[in-house]
Design a protein around this motif. Structure first.
Motif, PDB file in Angstrom:
ATOM      1  N   TRP A 180      63.976 125.617  73.216  1.00 15.56           N
ATOM      2  CA  TRP A 180      62.937 124.590  73.317  1.00 15.56           C
ATOM      3  C   TRP A 180      63.413 123.348  74.047  1.00 15.56           C
ATOM      4  O   TRP A 180      64.556 122.944  73.884  1.00 15.56           O
ATOM      5  CB  TRP A 180      62.459 124.195  71.917  1.00 15.56           C
ATOM      6  CG  TRP A 180      61.304 125.032  71.510  1.00 15.56           C
ATOM      7  CD1 TRP A 180      61.344 126.356  71.210  1.00 15.56           C
ATOM      8  CD2 TRP A 180      59.949 124.633  71.399  1.00 15.56           C
ATOM      9  NE1 TRP A 180      60.096 126.805  70.909  1.00 15.56           N
ATOM     10  CE2 TRP A 180      59.208 125.766  71.016  1.00 15.56           C
ATOM     11  CE3 TRP A 180      59.281 123.425  71.574  1.00 15.56           C
ATOM     12  CZ2 TRP A 180      57.847 125.727  70.822  1.00 15.56           C
ATOM     13  CZ3 TRP A 180      57.917 123.389  71.370  1.00 15.56           C
ATOM     14  CH2 TRP A 180      57.213 124.537  71.002  1.00 15.56           C
ATOM     15  N   PRO A 181      62.519 122.739  74.835  1.00 17.82           N
ATOM     16  CA  PRO A 181      62.872 121.435  75.401  1.00 17.82           C
ATOM     17  C   PRO A 181      62.975 120.411  74.281  1.00 17.82           C
ATOM     18  O   PRO A 181      62.479 120.643  73.182  1.00 17.82           O
ATOM     19  CB  PRO A 181      61.703 121.117  76.330  1.00 17.82           C
ATOM     20  CG  PRO A 181      60.583 121.946  75.847  1.00 17.82           C
ATOM     21  CD  PRO A 181      61.187 123.178  75.269  1.00 17.82           C
ATOM     22  N   ARG A 182      63.599 119.287  74.563  1.00 18.33           N
ATOM     23  CA  ARG A 182      63.800 118.263  73.553  1.00 18.33           C
ATOM     24  C   ARG A 182      62.450 117.761  73.019  1.00 18.33           C
ATOM     25  O   ARG A 182      61.513 117.558  73.778  1.00 18.33           O
ATOM     26  CB  ARG A 182      64.554 117.097  74.162  1.00 18.33           C
ATOM     27  CG  ARG A 182      65.322 116.265  73.191  1.00 18.33           C
ATOM     28  CD  ARG A 182      66.086 115.177  73.924  1.00 18.33           C
ATOM     29  NE  ARG A 182      66.962 115.717  74.957  1.00 18.33           N
ATOM     30  CZ  ARG A 182      68.089 116.356  74.719  1.00 18.33           C
ATOM     31  NH1 ARG A 182      68.493 116.527  73.493  1.00 18.33           N
ATOM     32  NH2 ARG A 182      68.831 116.837  75.697  1.00 18.33           N
ATOM     33  N   PHE A 183      62.372 117.579  71.701  1.00 17.71           N
ATOM     34  CA  PHE A 183      61.111 117.123  71.112  1.00 17.71           C
ATOM     35  C   PHE A 183      60.839 115.664  71.495  1.00 17.71           C
ATOM     36  O   PHE A 183      61.741 114.836  71.490  1.00 17.71           O
ATOM     37  CB  PHE A 183      61.159 117.234  69.590  1.00 17.71           C
ATOM     38  CG  PHE A 183      61.233 118.655  69.119  1.00 17.71           C
ATOM     39  CD1 PHE A 183      60.239 119.561  69.470  1.00 17.71           C
ATOM     40  CD2 PHE A 183      62.287 119.089  68.348  1.00 17.71           C
ATOM     41  CE1 PHE A 183      60.309 120.877  69.034  1.00 17.71           C
ATOM     42  CE2 PHE A 183      62.359 120.417  67.927  1.00 17.71           C
ATOM     43  CZ  PHE A 183      61.372 121.298  68.266  1.00 17.71           C
ATOM     44  N   LYS A 184      59.569 115.387  71.790  1.00 16.55           N
ATOM     45  CA  LYS A 184      59.210 114.027  72.209  1.00 16.55           C
ATOM     46  C   LYS A 184      59.234 113.066  71.025  1.00 16.55           C
ATOM     47  O   LYS A 184      59.787 111.995  71.088  1.00 16.55           O
ATOM     48  CB  LYS A 184      57.805 114.025  72.830  1.00 16.55           C
ATOM     49  CG  LYS A 184      57.802 114.501  74.272  1.00 16.55           C
ATOM     50  CD  LYS A 184      56.551 114.039  74.982  1.00 16.55           C
ATOM     51  CE  LYS A 184      55.300 114.711  74.476  1.00 16.55           C
ATOM     52  NZ  LYS A 184      54.867 115.859  75.227  1.00 16.55           N
ATOM     53  N   ASP A 197      55.455 116.002  67.581  1.00 17.18           N
ATOM     54  CA  ASP A 197      55.835 117.152  68.385  1.00 17.18           C
ATOM     55  C   ASP A 197      56.664 118.133  67.547  1.00 17.18           C
ATOM     56  O   ASP A 197      56.483 119.349  67.620  1.00 17.18           O
ATOM     57  CB  ASP A 197      56.654 116.640  69.586  1.00 17.18           C
ATOM     58  CG  ASP A 197      56.584 117.587  70.765  1.00 17.18           C
ATOM     59  OD1 ASP A 197      55.551 118.266  70.899  1.00 17.18           O
ATOM     60  OD2 ASP A 197      57.564 117.657  71.520  1.00 17.18           O
TER      61      ASP A 197
END
Lengths: 154, 158
Positions: free
Chosen positions: B55-59, B63
């Motif tokens: 997963w991309p970094r959580f905002k 999120d």
């Protein structure tokens, strides 16, 4: 080639620092710790710019995806290049390559792959029932896998 | 499917075992579910490293909660959360209309008094997962009519 790999915990305590000994310095262990330690400030800086990405995204066009876990080259010294990777769980992975040894032209994509594989190894290592979260990783299997990753991939 | 039921059976046996343990130590009728909750916490903490790998970094926090409702839930319960509410001040309510551990044995109010036993593990699982993502929280569950179940997450800000 990679000379040192480190896993740093949430509270900046070292969970694992491993290296292969072709470093010319006599005090290998200390110099590794020092190299990794200096990378932490650069990591924090990158993370804070990621958080307010909207304001300065235009200045950071070099990094395509600001939410990418891989943070790229943190900085380089005369002898080493230091790359960083921070997981969603705030575990910091640092990879140090030597820029003096032969075959030192490492592409960014290779480092990214190596760090992703290291992340996978770490995820496996903490599922070891004998490992307590926050403790140093003492698993010999992990150590062996990381060493082979350093030798083969980068 | 047979491979899914193994987890359900193990879960219910862990609860039976934990209850048996507390019965022998306390000798009282009081039910102590903290052991089950802790098992969930440890599992949630460890599984999170795996699940967030791609997963991309959580905002932000919301999120992260969306991730819990979709991918995290799908991985463990083979479905998504049906409803997510928040007051934007650190309270999140996750509603699952057909909670996996409850669908097997009740469809209404029968056994309602035993329902807390079967949600303790999940409370721990959510708490552990969030703890690894650096969000400290208190998770409680509410069962009004089975098999639906609500999880309340109170994020602790310091």
């Amino acid at each position: 080639m990679a000379v040192c790999v480190a896993v740093i915990g949430k509270d900046n305590s070292p969970l694992y620092i491993g290296g292969i000994g072709n470093d010319p310095n006599a005090d290998n262990e200390l110099s590794r710790q020092w190299l990794v330690h200096t990378a932490l400030d650069a990591l924090e800086e990158r993370l804070s710019t990621t958080n307010n990405s909207n304001t300065n995204s235009s200045t950071n066009t070099a990094r395509a995806d600001l939410r990418d876990l891989y943070l790229g080259l943190l900085y380089s010294t005369d002898t080493h290049k230091i790359y960083g990777y921070v997981t969603n769980t705030r575990i910091k992975l640092v990879l140090v390559t030597s820029s003096t040894s032969p075959g030192s032209n490492i592409r960014d994509a290779e480092v990214r792959t190596a760090l992703r594989r290291l992340h996978a190894l770490y995820a496996d290592a903490i599922c070891n029932p004998f490992h307590l979260p926050g403790d140093q990783i003492t698993s010999l299997k992990f150590d062996k896998q990381v060493k082979s990753l350093m030798l083969n991939n980068v | 499917m047979a491979d899914d039921i193994v987890f359900d059976l193990l879960h219910s046996e862990i609860i039976n075992y934990a209850l048996e343990q507390t019965k022998t130590t306390n000798g009282s009728k009081e039910v102590d579910l903290s052991v089950v909750e802790y098992i969930g916490f440890a599992a949630g903490y460890k599984i999170m490293e795996r699940l967030t790998r791609e997963w991309p970094r959580f905002k932000d926090e919301l999120d992260t909660m969306k991730f819990i409702c979709t991918d995290f839930w799908t991985c463990i319960y083979k479905k998504q959360i049906d409803n997510l509410r928040t007051n934007h001040q650190g309270v999140y309510v996750l509603q699952d209309n057909a909670f996996r551990f409850l669908t097997n044995f009740s469809n209404g109010h029968q056994y309602l008094e035993y329902a807390p036993r079967y949600v303790a593990y999940t409370c721990g699982l959510i708490r552990g997962g969030l703890a690894n993502l650096c969000i400290n929280s208190i998770v409680t569950a509410e069962v009004q009519s089975m098999p639906s179940c609500k999880f309340h997450i109170h994020v602790q800000r310091t």
